[in-house]
Motif scaffolding. Structure first.
Motif, PDB file in Angstrom:
ATOM      1  N   ASN A 110       0.827  -1.212   0.000  1.00 12.89           N
ATOM      2  CA  ASN A 110       0.000   0.000   0.000  1.00 12.89           C
ATOM      3  C   ASN A 110       0.853   1.250   0.000  1.00 12.89           C
ATOM      4  OD1 ASN A 110      -2.339  -1.521   0.039  1.00 12.89           O
ATOM      5  ND2 ASN A 110      -2.520  -1.483   2.259  1.00 12.89           N
ATOM      6  N   PHE A 111       1.923   1.220   0.788  1.00 11.11           N
ATOM      7  CA  PHE A 111       2.822   2.366   0.841  1.00 11.11           C
ATOM      8  C   PHE A 111       3.477   2.605  -0.521  1.00 11.11           C
ATOM      9  CE2 PHE A 111       7.181   3.920   1.427  1.00 11.11           C
ATOM     10  CZ  PHE A 111       6.914   5.148   2.010  1.00 11.11           C
ATOM     11  N   GLN A 112       3.919   1.522  -1.167  1.00  9.25           N
ATOM     12  CA  GLN A 112       4.543   1.664  -2.481  1.00  9.25           C
ATOM     13  C   GLN A 112       3.535   2.171  -3.517  1.00  9.25           C
ATOM     14  OE1 GLN A 112       6.144  -2.275  -3.070  1.00  9.25           O
ATOM     15  NE2 GLN A 112       8.125  -1.748  -2.167  1.00  9.25           N
ATOM     16  N   TYR A 113       2.282   1.674  -3.425  1.00 10.97           N
ATOM     17  CA  TYR A 113       1.250   2.157  -4.338  1.00 10.97           C
ATOM     18  C   TYR A 113       0.998   3.647  -4.122  1.00 10.97           C
ATOM     19  CZ  TYR A 113      -3.388   2.903  -6.319  1.00 10.97           C
ATOM     20  OH  TYR A 113      -4.448   3.404  -7.009  1.00 10.97           O
ATOM     21  N   GLU A 114       0.891   4.045  -2.853  1.00 12.08           N
ATOM     22  CA  GLU A 114       0.678   5.458  -2.538  1.00 12.08           C
ATOM     23  C   GLU A 114       1.857   6.298  -3.004  1.00 12.08           C
ATOM     24  OE1 GLU A 114      -1.507   8.692  -1.105  1.00 12.08           O
ATOM     25  OE2 GLU A 114      -2.069   6.599  -1.445  1.00 12.08           O
ATOM     26  N   LYS A 115       3.054   5.762  -2.835  1.00  8.99           N
ATOM     27  CA  LYS A 115       4.245   6.476  -3.276  1.00  8.99           C
ATOM     28  C   LYS A 115       4.221   6.691  -4.786  1.00  8.99           C
ATOM     29  CE  LYS A 115       9.275   6.015  -3.591  1.00  8.99           C
ATOM     30  NZ  LYS A 115      10.429   5.126  -3.329  1.00  8.99           N
ATOM     31  N   ARG A 116       3.893   5.617  -5.547  1.00  7.81           N
ATOM     32  CA  ARG A 116       3.829   5.751  -7.007  1.00  7.81           C
ATOM     33  C   ARG A 116       2.733   6.728  -7.421  1.00  7.81           C
ATOM     34  NH1 ARG A 116       4.691   0.054  -6.669  1.00  7.81           N
ATOM     35  NH2 ARG A 116       2.434  -0.284  -6.879  1.00  7.81           N
ATOM     36  N   HIS A 117       1.598   6.677  -6.699  1.00  7.13           N
ATOM     37  CA  HIS A 117       0.505   7.610  -7.003  1.00  7.13           C
ATOM     38  C   HIS A 117       0.951   9.056  -6.782  1.00  7.13           C
ATOM     39  CE1 HIS A 117      -3.494   9.340  -7.197  1.00  7.13           C
ATOM     40  NE2 HIS A 117      -3.304   9.871  -6.005  1.00  7.13           N
ATOM     41  N   LEU A 118       1.619   9.304  -5.668  1.00  8.11           N
ATOM     42  CA  LEU A 118       2.086  10.661  -5.390  1.00  8.11           C
ATOM     43  C   LEU A 118       3.136  11.102  -6.394  1.00  8.11           C
ATOM     44  CD1 LEU A 118       2.329  10.552  -1.483  1.00  8.11           C
ATOM     45  CD2 LEU A 118       0.596  11.681  -2.869  1.00  8.11           C
ATOM     46  N   GLU A 119       4.007  10.187  -6.791  1.00  9.72           N
ATOM     47  CA  GLU A 119       5.021  10.532  -7.787  1.00  9.72           C
ATOM     48  C   GLU A 119       4.370  10.907  -9.121  1.00  9.72           C
ATOM     49  OE1 GLU A 119       8.772   7.764  -6.232  1.00  9.72           O
ATOM     50  OE2 GLU A 119       7.457   7.048  -7.831  1.00  9.72           O
ATOM     51  N   ARG A 120       3.309  10.157  -9.501  1.00  7.14           N
ATOM     52  CA  ARG A 120       2.596  10.503 -10.735  1.00  7.14           C
ATOM     53  C   ARG A 120       1.916  11.865 -10.619  1.00  7.14           C
ATOM     54  NH1 ARG A 120       1.172   4.903 -10.576  1.00  7.14           N
ATOM     55  NH2 ARG A 120      -0.834   5.442  -9.636  1.00  7.14           N
ATOM     56  N   GLU A 121       1.304  12.128  -9.467  1.00  9.89           N
ATOM     57  CA  GLU A 121       0.645  13.418  -9.278  1.00  9.89           C
ATOM     58  C   GLU A 121       1.654  14.560  -9.298  1.00  9.89           C
ATOM     59  OE1 GLU A 121      -2.630  14.045  -9.170  1.00  9.89           O
ATOM     60  OE2 GLU A 121      -2.877  11.914  -9.624  1.00  9.89           O
ATOM     61  N   ILE A 122       2.809  14.349  -8.682  1.00  6.68           N
ATOM     62  CA  ILE A 122       3.867  15.375  -8.694  1.00  6.68           C
ATOM     63  C   ILE A 122       4.332  15.638 -10.121  1.00  6.68           C
ATOM     64  CG2 ILE A 122       6.251  15.842  -8.006  1.00  6.68           C
ATOM     65  CD1 ILE A 122       5.663  14.357  -5.392  1.00  6.68           C
ATOM     66  N   GLU A 123       4.491  14.567 -10.901  1.00  3.51           N
ATOM     67  CA  GLU A 123       4.929  14.722 -12.293  1.00  3.51           C
ATOM     68  C   GLU A 123       3.868  15.454 -13.108  1.00  3.51           C
ATOM     69  OE1 GLU A 123       7.553  14.632 -15.371  1.00  3.51           O
ATOM     70  OE2 GLU A 123       7.861  14.107 -13.247  1.00  3.51           O
ATOM     71  N   LYS A 124       2.580  15.156 -12.843  1.00  4.55           N
ATOM     72  CA  LYS A 124       1.509  15.871 -13.526  1.00  4.55           C
ATOM     73  C   LYS A 124       1.560  17.367 -13.204  1.00  4.55           C
ATOM     74  CE  LYS A 124      -1.862  12.090 -13.820  1.00  4.55           C
ATOM     75  NZ  LYS A 124      -3.197  11.611 -13.363  1.00  4.55           N
ATOM     76  N   CYS A 125       1.795  17.658 -11.939  1.00  7.03           N
ATOM     77  CA  CYS A 125       1.874  19.064 -11.532  1.00  7.03           C
ATOM     78  C   CYS A 125       3.053  19.754 -12.203  1.00  7.03           C
ATOM     79  CB  CYS A 125       1.995  19.167 -10.007  1.00  7.03           C
ATOM     80  SG  CYS A 125       0.495  18.668  -9.114  1.00  7.03           S
ATOM     81  N   ARG A 126       4.178  19.058 -12.311  1.00  7.37           N
ATOM     82  CA  ARG A 126       5.348  19.647 -12.951  1.00  7.37           C
ATOM     83  C   ARG A 126       5.113  19.899 -14.434  1.00  7.37           C
ATOM     84  NH1 ARG A 126      10.117  15.894 -10.188  1.00  7.37           N
ATOM     85  NH2 ARG A 126      10.196  17.012  -8.185  1.00  7.37           N
ATOM     86  N   GLN A 127       4.354  19.015 -15.085  1.00  3.24           N
ATOM     87  CA  GLN A 127       4.112  19.157 -16.507  1.00  3.24           C
ATOM     88  C   GLN A 127       2.871  19.991 -16.825  1.00  3.24           C
ATOM     89  OE1 GLN A 127       3.936  15.213 -18.163  1.00  3.24           O
ATOM     90  NE2 GLN A 127       6.085  14.751 -17.721  1.00  3.24           N
ATOM     91  N   PHE A 128       2.137  20.383 -15.787  1.00  3.60           N
ATOM     92  CA  PHE A 128       0.904  21.140 -16.010  1.00  3.60           C
ATOM     93  C   PHE A 128       1.228  22.523 -16.558  1.00  3.60           C
ATOM     94  CE2 PHE A 128      -2.286  24.157 -14.395  1.00  3.60           C
ATOM     95  CZ  PHE A 128      -3.392  23.662 -15.052  1.00  3.60           C
ATOM     96  N   ALA A 129       0.603  22.856 -17.673  1.00  4.55           N
ATOM     97  CA  ALA A 129       0.808  24.165 -18.297  1.00  4.55           C
ATOM     98  C   ALA A 129      -0.369  25.062 -17.925  1.00  4.55           C
ATOM     99  CB  ALA A 129       0.926  24.023 -19.808  1.00  4.55           C
TER     100      ALA A 129
END
Length: 214
Positions: A82-101
């Motif tokens: 669960n922790f690894q899943y949450e970590k991957r989810h947060l990493e994806r959300e962070i990447e989305k935020c970084r790429q958000f125009a």
């Protein structure tokens, strides 16, 4: 060989009890009393059953301990997943935020110098203008707020100018209507004067010419 074993703090191993049972049927006990051998055999069988019960109880206890440990391990593994899943989810959300125009990136803003020169004091406090990464966001928010204020001011000014233009157009139309009315009155006066002048001329021509004095 004694028929009764001395007391011991630890239970004998099952092999020892089995060996003693084998001894009872060996030639060593041929001359012993049969009832005594039966008692001895009963005691050994009872001890063997007790050892068996203890072994079964110990097995059940170890199985339960193993099951508890396995359950704890499974829960730990599940928590890790669960922790690894949450970590991957947060990493994806962070990447989305970084790429958000964001749209603000396409908005033509006042330059930083213009902002520093023209923005209100509450939008360019020392805390906001601090030269560090943490305040870049606050500075951008202040610049966007200033841009919004300026656009609202310009929009209000455009409305005022549009209202002034409409007022001037109404005044111009009113003045044009007044001028048309005056021109019409003047034309009427000129026409009336022309008619009067023509009548006077006609009247003068129709009057007899006075004869010269004799």
């Amino acid at each position: 060989m004694p028929l009764v074993d001395p007391p011991s703090a630890l239970p004998p191993a099952p092999e020892l009890v089995v060996d003693k049972l084998r001894d009872l049927v060996s030639s060593s006990y041929l001359n012993h009393d049969a009832s005594t051998i039966h008692i001895r055999a009963g005691a050994l069988f009872a001890r063997l059953k007790a050892l068996n019960r203890n072994a079964n109880a110990s097995t059940r206890s170890h199985k339960q301990t193993t099951a508890d440990a396995r359950h704890d391990m499974d829960q730990t593994h599940l928590g890790l997943q669960n922790f690894q899943y949450e970590k991957r989810h947060l990493e994806r959300e962070i990447e989305k935020c970084r790429q958000f125009a964001s749209i603000y990136q396409d908005i033509p803003l006042y330059t930083l110098d213009e902002f520093l020169e023209r923005a209100p004091e509450d939008l360019r406090t020392p805390a906001i203008l601090a030269d560090d990464l943490a305040n870049e966001h606050a500075l951008m928010l202040s610049r966007l707020s200033f841009e919004l204020l300026e656009r609202q001011r310009l929009e209000q000014r455009q409305k005022e100018l549009q209202q002034q233009k409409e007022d001037l157009l109404r005044q111009s139309k009113a003045q044009a209507a007044t001028m048309d009315n005056v021109k019409s009155q003047i034309d009427n006066l000129v026409k009336t004067a022309t008619d009067v002048q023509k009548k006077i001329s006609d009247l003068a021509e129709s009057m007899p010419t006075p004869s010269p004095a004799s």
